[in-house]
Design a protein around this motif. Structure first.
Motif, PDB file in Angstrom:
ATOM      1  N   ILE A 101       0.847  -1.187   0.000  1.00  0.00           N
ATOM      2  CA  ILE A 101       0.000   0.000   0.000  1.00  0.00           C
ATOM      3  C   ILE A 101       0.881   1.235   0.000  1.00  0.00           C
ATOM      4  N   ASN A 102       0.790   2.019  -1.070  1.00  0.00           N
ATOM      5  CA  ASN A 102       1.492   3.302  -1.114  1.00  0.00           C
ATOM      6  C   ASN A 102       0.562   4.366  -0.548  1.00  0.00           C
ATOM      7  N   VAL A 103       1.062   5.084   0.430  1.00  0.00           N
ATOM      8  CA  VAL A 103       0.271   6.118   1.098  1.00  0.00           C
ATOM      9  C   VAL A 103       0.615   7.467   0.474  1.00  0.00           C
ATOM     10  N   ASN A 104      -0.388   8.304   0.315  1.00  0.00           N
ATOM     11  CA  ASN A 104      -0.248   9.626  -0.283  1.00  0.00           C
ATOM     12  C   ASN A 104       0.598  10.529   0.626  1.00  0.00           C
ATOM     13  N   THR A 105       1.785  10.884   0.157  1.00  0.00           N
ATOM     14  CA  THR A 105       2.694  11.709   0.957  1.00  0.00           C
ATOM     15  C   THR A 105       2.232  13.162   1.062  1.00  0.00           C
ATOM     16  N   ASP A 109       2.308  11.573   6.601  1.00  0.00           N
ATOM     17  CA  ASP A 109       3.767  11.584   6.685  1.00  0.00           C
ATOM     18  C   ASP A 109       4.272  10.314   7.362  1.00  0.00           C
ATOM     19  N   TYR A 110       5.523   9.990   7.095  1.00  0.00           N
ATOM     20  CA  TYR A 110       6.156   8.776   7.618  1.00  0.00           C
ATOM     21  C   TYR A 110       6.114   8.745   9.147  1.00  0.00           C
ATOM     22  N   TYR A 111       6.478   9.851   9.767  1.00  0.00           N
ATOM     23  CA  TYR A 111       6.565   9.876  11.229  1.00  0.00           C
ATOM     24  C   TYR A 111       5.216   9.581  11.886  1.00  0.00           C
ATOM     25  N   SER A 112       4.138  10.103  11.363  1.00  0.00           N
ATOM     26  CA  SER A 112       2.814   9.844  11.946  1.00  0.00           C
ATOM     27  C   SER A 112       2.460   8.362  11.902  1.00  0.00           C
TER      28      SER A 112
END
Length: 182
Positions: A101-105, A109-112
């Motif tokens: 699953i690619n998440v919309n950047t 965000d990665y940290y969240s």
């Protein structure tokens, strides 16, 4: 001084033990789409969740090899979620064994996601600048940069790796020979 060190070591040990006690099990998928599902069950789960942007059989492809199927969805185009981009669901022998699953950047965000996963499932089993990995006997879940979630059914993946008939080529063998000579 030794007593303080022993107490400190006990506290650290308890914190690691407590972390594993209160952590949830690693998930075997996202939403209603779970590793181990049949192809038909996964299609139904994808249809019922518009976040993935599944459009039916036109999103399904056959892969080279025996009984290998890939479903690719594009949540950005059409009815999908604002949080998801492209997603892939890989099947072997009619069984879902990889979810990517690619998440919309632009929306997340990665940290969240990383902190949420740590809060729910404890600290990752391995951590590098490229990815964080949570793993048990059944499932490997990774969060990779820039922002991809992967779920892998370990036993099926290993079974397919063992069946692979691709032998290392000359370049790979030479590389291994060089490395073993160090």
């Amino acid at each position: 001084m030794k007593r303080c060190l022993k107490i400190f070591a006990l506290i650290i040990g308890f914190l690691f033990f407590a972390d594993s006690l209160f952590s949830e099990e690693i998930p075997n998928g996202y939403g209603e789409v779970k590793l181990g599902m049949s192809l038909e069950a996964a299609k139904e789960a994808l249809k019922s969740n518009s976040d993935f942007g599944y459009h039916g059989d036109r999103d399904v492809s056959l892969l080279p090899g025996e009984n290998r199927v890939l479903i690719e969805t594009d949540a950005e185009k059409g009815l999908g979620s604002n949080f998801l981009n492209r997603c892939w669901f890989q099947f072997a022998d009619e069984e879902l064994y990889i979810i990517i699953i690619n998440v919309n950047t632009q929306k997340m965000d990665y940290y969240s996601i990383f902190t949420t996963l740590c809060d729910k499932y404890g600290n990752p089993d391995s951590l590098s600048p490229e990815k964080a990995v949570w793993k048990n006997d059944e499932i490997t879940m990774s969060l990779e940069k820039p922002l991809t979630l992967k779920y892998v059914a370990n036993k099926k993946f290993q079974e397919l790796q063992n069946k692979s008939t691709v032998q290392p080529g000359v370049v790979e063998r030479n590389r291994e020979d060089f490395l073993s000579g160090l």
